[in-house]
Design a protein around this motif. Structure first.
Motif, short mmCIF file in Angstrom:
data_model
loop_
_atom_site.label_atom_id
_atom_site.label_comp_id
_atom_site.label_asym_id
_atom_site.label_seq_id
_atom_site.Cartn_x
_atom_site.Cartn_y
_atom_site.Cartn_z
N PHE A 43 0.83 -1.20 0.00
CA PHE A 43 0.00 0.00 0.00
C PHE A 43 0.87 1.25 0.00
O PHE A 43 1.89 1.31 0.68
CB PHE A 43 -0.90 0.02 1.24
N LEU A 44 0.44 2.27 -0.73
CA LEU A 44 1.09 3.56 -0.77
C LEU A 44 0.57 4.40 0.39
O LEU A 44 -0.64 4.58 0.53
CB LEU A 44 0.80 4.26 -2.10
N VAL A 45 1.50 4.92 1.21
CA VAL A 45 1.14 5.72 2.39
C VAL A 45 1.96 7.01 2.36
O VAL A 45 3.17 6.98 2.10
CB VAL A 45 1.43 4.94 3.70
N THR A 46 1.32 8.12 2.63
CA THR A 46 2.04 9.39 2.64
C THR A 46 2.95 9.48 3.86
O THR A 46 2.55 9.14 4.97
CB THR A 46 1.07 10.59 2.63
N SER A 47 4.19 9.93 3.66
CA SER A 47 5.16 10.08 4.74
C SER A 47 5.17 11.50 5.28
O SER A 47 5.77 11.77 6.32
CB SER A 47 6.57 9.76 4.23
N LYS A 48 4.56 12.40 4.53
CA LYS A 48 4.47 13.80 4.92
C LYS A 48 3.25 14.40 4.24
O LYS A 48 2.63 13.77 3.38
CB LYS A 48 5.73 14.57 4.55
N ARG A 49 2.89 15.61 4.62
CA ARG A 49 1.77 16.32 3.98
C ARG A 49 2.16 16.60 2.54
O ARG A 49 3.27 17.05 2.26
CB ARG A 49 1.52 17.61 4.73
N ILE A 50 1.24 16.35 1.61
CA ILE A 50 1.50 16.56 0.19
C ILE A 50 0.53 17.61 -0.33
O ILE A 50 -0.69 17.43 -0.25
CB ILE A 50 1.38 15.25 -0.61
N SER A 51 1.05 18.69 -0.86
CA SER A 51 0.22 19.79 -1.36
C SER A 51 -0.44 19.42 -2.68
O SER A 51 0.10 18.62 -3.47
CB SER A 51 1.08 21.04 -1.57
N LYS A 52 -1.57 20.03 -2.93
CA LYS A 52 -2.30 19.86 -4.17
C LYS A 52 -1.35 20.10 -5.35
O LYS A 52 -0.60 21.08 -5.37
CB LYS A 52 -3.47 20.84 -4.24
N GLY A 53 -1.38 19.20 -6.33
CA GLY A 53 -0.57 19.34 -7.53
C GLY A 53 0.79 18.68 -7.45
O GLY A 53 1.44 18.46 -8.48
N LYS A 54 1.27 18.33 -6.26
CA LYS A 54 2.59 17.72 -6.10
C LYS A 54 2.55 16.24 -6.49
O LYS A 54 1.54 15.56 -6.29
CB LYS A 54 3.09 17.84 -4.66
N GLU A 55 3.67 15.75 -7.02
CA GLU A 55 3.77 14.34 -7.38
C GLU A 55 4.05 13.49 -6.15
O GLU A 55 4.85 13.86 -5.30
CB GLU A 55 4.87 14.13 -8.41
N LEU A 56 3.39 12.34 -6.05
CA LEU A 56 3.64 11.38 -4.99
C LEU A 56 4.76 10.46 -5.46
O LEU A 56 4.72 9.94 -6.57
CB LEU A 56 2.39 10.55 -4.69
N THR A 57 5.77 10.30 -4.62
CA THR A 57 6.94 9.51 -5.00
C THR A 57 7.34 8.55 -3.88
O THR A 57 6.98 8.75 -2.72
CB THR A 57 8.14 10.41 -5.32
N VAL A 58 8.07 7.52 -4.26
CA VAL A 58 8.64 6.56 -3.31
C VAL A 58 10.10 6.36 -3.66
O VAL A 58 10.54 6.67 -4.77
CB VAL A 58 7.90 5.20 -3.32
N ARG A 59 10.85 5.84 -2.72
CA ARG A 59 12.25 5.48 -2.98
C ARG A 59 12.28 3.98 -3.16
O ARG A 59 11.85 3.24 -2.28
CB ARG A 59 13.13 5.89 -1.81
N TYR A 60 12.76 3.53 -4.31
CA TYR A 60 12.80 2.09 -4.54
C TYR A 60 14.01 1.69 -5.37
O TYR A 60 14.63 2.51 -6.03
CB TYR A 60 11.52 1.59 -5.20
N SER A 61 14.32 0.41 -5.31
CA SER A 61 15.37 -0.17 -6.14
C SER A 61 14.67 -1.15 -7.08
O SER A 61 13.46 -1.32 -7.02
CB SER A 61 16.39 -0.90 -5.27
N LEU A 62 15.43 -1.82 -7.91
CA LEU A 62 14.82 -2.80 -8.81
C LEU A 62 14.29 -4.01 -8.06
O LEU A 62 13.40 -4.69 -8.53
CB LEU A 62 15.82 -3.23 -9.88
N LYS A 63 14.81 -4.29 -6.88
CA LYS A 63 14.39 -5.47 -6.14
C LYS A 63 13.24 -5.19 -5.17
O LYS A 63 12.41 -6.05 -4.94
CB LYS A 63 15.56 -6.07 -5.38
N HIS A 64 13.21 -4.00 -4.55
CA HIS A 64 12.16 -3.75 -3.57
C HIS A 64 12.08 -2.25 -3.25
O HIS A 64 12.94 -1.47 -3.63
CB HIS A 64 12.40 -4.51 -2.28
N TYR A 65 11.02 -1.92 -2.56
CA TYR A 65 10.87 -0.55 -2.08
C TYR A 65 11.66 -0.38 -0.80
O TYR A 65 11.84 -1.30 -0.04
CB TYR A 65 9.40 -0.24 -1.78
#
Length: 107
Positions: A81-103
């Motif tokens: 599941f995707l979960v926000t780590s901080k407040r995200i303002s309208k229009g901002k892209e949601l991102t994660v840090r991941y490698s080819l093997k896992h998040y």
């Protein structure tokens, strides 16, 4: 329209696809999203399959070295599941840090 058609959404209502400054298209906030909000399922594992199956949400997530979201697993580790780590303002892209093997969860 039947009940199933009314409930299916390829993406959660808080987000939409837009051009990304990182790569191609990405998931963007349609409104300000608070910290610690579970946006939706990004991947599912099926016992008979060796790999994870991406959902539409998981298919459009871009990598960032300074992500604003992280991935959490369900108890059985069969869903991500995707979960926000901080407040995200309208229009901002949601991102994660991941490698080819896992998040990677940076906490």
């Amino acid at each position: 329209m039947n009940n199933f058609e009314n409930k299916y959404r390829p993406l959660p209502e808080e987000v939409c696809l837009q051009k990304s400054s990182i790569e191609g298209c990405g998931i963007h906030a349609k409104k300000t999203i608070p910290k610690n909000v579970r946006i939706g399922m990004t991947h599912v594992s099926i016992v008979s399959e060796p790999d994870w199956i991406r959902t539409p949400l998981g298919g459009w997530l871009n990598h960032s070295e300074k992500p604003n979201c992280h991935i959490e697993y369900n108890f059985l580790k069969t869903k991500r599941f995707l979960v926000t780590s901080k407040r995200i303002s309208k229009g901002k892209e949601l991102t994660v840090r991941y490698s080819l093997k896992h998040y990677v969860y940076d906490g």
